[in-house]
Design a protein around this motif. Structure first.
Motif, mmCIF file in Angstrom:
data_model
loop_
_atom_site.group_PDB
_atom_site.id
_atom_site.type_symbol
_atom_site.label_atom_id
_atom_site.label_comp_id
_atom_site.label_asym_id
_atom_site.label_seq_id
_atom_site.Cartn_x
_atom_site.Cartn_y
_atom_site.Cartn_z
ATOM 1 N N ASP A 120 -39.866 -17.008 -1.545
ATOM 2 C CA ASP A 120 -38.696 -16.159 -1.702
ATOM 3 C C ASP A 120 -39.028 -14.906 -2.516
ATOM 4 N N ILE A 121 -39.762 -15.089 -3.591
ATOM 5 C CA ILE A 121 -40.162 -13.918 -4.387
ATOM 6 C C ILE A 121 -40.998 -12.969 -3.535
ATOM 7 N N ARG A 122 -41.915 -13.544 -2.763
ATOM 8 C CA ARG A 122 -42.790 -12.711 -1.928
ATOM 9 C C ARG A 122 -41.970 -11.961 -0.877
ATOM 10 N N ARG A 123 -40.962 -12.615 -0.325
ATOM 11 C CA ARG A 123 -40.113 -11.945 0.656
ATOM 12 C C ARG A 123 -39.332 -10.803 -0.003
ATOM 13 N N ARG A 124 -38.800 -11.059 -1.183
ATOM 14 C CA ARG A 124 -38.085 -10.004 -1.895
ATOM 15 C C ARG A 124 -38.974 -8.788 -2.129
ATOM 16 N N LEU A 125 -40.213 -9.046 -2.540
ATOM 17 C CA LEU A 125 -41.134 -7.941 -2.816
ATOM 18 C C LEU A 125 -41.403 -7.131 -1.556
ATOM 19 N N ARG A 126 -41.608 -7.838 -0.440
ATOM 20 C CA ARG A 126 -41.886 -7.128 0.801
ATOM 21 C C ARG A 126 -40.645 -6.357 1.268
ATOM 22 N N ASP A 127 -39.475 -6.979 1.139
ATOM 23 C CA ASP A 127 -38.236 -6.310 1.552
ATOM 24 C C ASP A 127 -38.005 -5.033 0.747
ATOM 25 N N ARG A 128 -38.384 -5.093 -0.502
ATOM 26 C CA ARG A 128 -38.208 -3.919 -1.357
ATOM 27 C C ARG A 128 -38.993 -2.740 -0.793
ATOM 28 N N LEU A 129 -40.248 -2.990 -0.422
ATOM 29 C CA LEU A 129 -41.055 -1.900 0.143
ATOM 30 C C LEU A 129 -40.525 -1.474 1.508
ATOM 31 N N ASP A 143 -42.896 9.087 8.564
ATOM 32 C CA ASP A 143 -42.798 8.866 10.008
ATOM 33 C C ASP A 143 -43.568 7.593 10.316
ATOM 34 N N LEU A 144 -42.820 6.511 10.493
ATOM 35 C CA LEU A 144 -43.464 5.199 10.616
ATOM 36 C C LEU A 144 -44.067 4.962 11.994
ATOM 37 N N GLY A 145 -43.752 5.849 12.949
ATOM 38 C CA GLY A 145 -44.415 5.740 14.245
ATOM 39 C C GLY A 145 -43.885 4.647 15.137
ATOM 40 N N GLY A 146 -42.645 4.212 14.903
ATOM 41 C CA GLY A 146 -42.022 3.280 15.845
ATOM 42 C C GLY A 146 -41.617 4.033 17.098
ATOM 43 N N ASP A 147 -40.901 3.358 17.986
ATOM 44 C CA ASP A 147 -40.424 4.047 19.179
ATOM 45 C C ASP A 147 -39.550 5.213 18.734
ATOM 46 N N ALA A 157 -40.736 -0.988 10.108
ATOM 47 C CA ALA A 157 -40.906 -0.775 8.670
ATOM 48 C C ALA A 157 -41.467 -2.026 7.991
ATOM 49 N N THR A 158 -40.984 -3.191 8.420
ATOM 50 C CA THR A 158 -41.494 -4.444 7.853
ATOM 51 C C THR A 158 -42.985 -4.586 8.140
ATOM 52 N N LEU A 159 -43.371 -4.199 9.351
ATOM 53 C CA LEU A 159 -44.778 -4.313 9.722
ATOM 54 C C LEU A 159 -45.654 -3.407 8.858
ATOM 55 N N VAL A 160 -45.208 -2.188 8.670
ATOM 56 C CA VAL A 160 -45.986 -1.254 7.840
ATOM 57 C C VAL A 160 -46.022 -1.742 6.396
ATOM 58 N N ALA A 161 -44.899 -2.246 5.924
ATOM 59 C CA ALA A 161 -44.859 -2.778 4.555
ATOM 60 C C ALA A 161 -45.845 -3.936 4.408
ATOM 61 N N THR A 162 -45.842 -4.822 5.381
ATOM 62 C CA THR A 162 -46.763 -5.959 5.352
ATOM 63 C C THR A 162 -48.212 -5.490 5.315
ATOM 64 N N ALA A 163 -48.532 -4.533 6.159
ATOM 65 C CA ALA A 163 -49.910 -4.036 6.208
ATOM 66 C C ALA A 163 -50.320 -3.416 4.881
ATOM 67 N N GLU B 177 -46.719 -15.453 17.730
ATOM 68 C CA GLU B 177 -46.553 -14.767 19.017
ATOM 69 C C GLU B 177 -45.074 -14.556 19.344
ATOM 70 N N GLY B 178 -44.726 -13.295 19.595
ATOM 71 C CA GLY B 178 -43.382 -12.988 20.068
ATOM 72 C C GLY B 178 -42.306 -12.967 19.001
ATOM 73 N N ARG B 179 -42.680 -13.028 17.702
ATOM 74 C CA ARG B 179 -41.671 -13.006 16.639
ATOM 75 C C ARG B 179 -41.949 -11.898 15.665
ATOM 76 N N PRO B 180 -41.447 -10.750 15.847
ATOM 77 C CA PRO B 180 -40.746 -10.230 17.023
ATOM 78 C C PRO B 180 -41.703 -9.488 17.942
ATOM 79 N N LEU B 181 -42.998 -9.523 17.601
ATOM 80 C CA LEU B 181 -43.969 -8.717 18.343
ATOM 81 C C LEU B 181 -44.890 -9.574 19.205
ATOM 82 N N SER B 182 -45.306 -9.039 20.335
ATOM 83 C CA SER B 182 -46.389 -9.675 21.084
ATOM 84 C C SER B 182 -47.720 -9.248 20.465
#
Lengths: 200, 200
Positions: A120-129, A143-147, A157-163, B177-182
């Motif tokens: 839960d703490i880790r999720r909060r930290l990621r959500d913050r970013l 410019d996060l480069g989504g569609d 945004a979550t993906l970029v934050a995770t990376a 896989e597929g959550r939410p990305l392939s």
DNA sequence: CGACTGAATGAACGCTTGTTTACCTGCGCG
DNA sequence: CGCGCAGGTAAACAAGCGTTCATTCAGTCG
């Protein structure tokens, strides 16, 4: 159930051993021996070996969250907040390399309840970013480069934050002060990488 | 000492358990039970539990290296090679999530000799990407953002390579896989991030 | 002084660990 | 057809595990 000097010393010895061998591969006897004690003494300070691991993991996560909150709230805009968060992450994972590594790797061995608390703490930290990135995208700072026509895509945004966070967290796996970088230099290089990833 | 179907089945069961509990926390009895066998049978196929972990870890690393070599040699220029390497890394760590995670986390538990062998493969893989980044910087395809007047700074390139690979490797820790990305979508997003990090 | 307390001890506990052993069994092949 | 053997079994092994326990000891305080 912590806070005495002896408990702190045991926790420090445990971090060192957990870092080198893994928590499951480290015995109570090794931990206490490193403090000049015998095995039974550990139970005067912790109710079990798992609780010792838990306090180590939790303290690191709460400390990180506290520092992130502090740094972020002092920054004026999304760009400044992204920079502040990356600086704190790199600083913590470089300066407290061992406890960070233990916290990030060994929390999976905790029982279901305690693991859920850490997750839960880790999720909060990621959500913050994630929120910082979305805010910056909204102001045009990022410019996060989504569609393109999907203005505020939270999953992008979550993906970029995770990376970004994965890259920062992994510093604890290889960093050694001054070889060849100082912590401060590493911070600035990673800030640059994070800004680029956010499309700043 | 591998290659029979039974050995492969044991290795697959071991990967699954190592992934969920860690290698040290998984017992020989659990592994064999998952294959409908008793504990002693494992020793008809592996000389020890550590050798079983070793083959799992080594196979993953060698497979990754093979795929990286193949993909890179088919790409014409540094930009294409960076894209190819990131695609392979994301693909392998997403599609073989469990064995990748085990290989990246548990190799530290191997004895000194075997661990050195794995560390060597990992260094080779990172050096490969470092060279691609340096080549791209030389042709002007990349801008790694080191000190401007130091044209070919290898330590800067190593740092960027490390950050890119850390980000890709960690995919195995969270991807489903597929959550939410392939896998294919994830590949393209991470390619974009890596290109930005390289200053392309 | 004497009662109380926190902390360390070493021996023991029951259990689990990885591994070895002696034996069994069924299938492929000369 | 019968033999060899790869691959299975149950049982045992010593070592090591986390944890408990009765006891001791050194301070502290009324």
């Amino acid at each position: 159930m912590t806070e005495t000097p002896a408990a702190r010393q045991l926790a420090a010895a445990a971090v060192d051993l957990f870092y080198r061998q893994g928590a499951k591969a480290t015995t109570v006897r090794e931990i206490t021996q490193a403090c000049g004690l015998t095995a039974g003494s550990l139970y005067n300070h912790f109710v079990s070996k798992e609780e010792l691991l838990y306090t180590v993991v939790r303290d690191m996560h709460l400390g990180l969250e506290r520092e992130v909150e502090r740094a972020q709230s002092a920054a004026p805009d999304p760009t400044g907040q992204l920079i502040a968060i990356v600086r704190v992450y790199v600083d913590q994972h470089a300066r407290h390399r061992k406890s960070s590594r233990v916290a990030n790797v060994e929390y999976t061995l905790l029982n279901a309840e305690r693991r859920a608390e850490i997750v839960d703490i880790r999720r909060r930290l990621r959500d913050r970013l994630t929120s910082v990135l979305l805010a910056g995208q909204a102001t045009g700072a990022f410019d996060l480069g989504g569609d393109a026509f999907d203005g505020a895509d939270r999953s992008t945004a979550t993906l970029v934050a995770t990376a970004i966070l994965d890259m920062c967290v992994h510093v604890s796996a290889w960093f050694h002060e001054g070889r060849p970088l100082s912590t401060a230099e590493l911070q600035e290089r990673y800030v640059l990488l994070a800004l680029r990833m956010a499309g700043s």
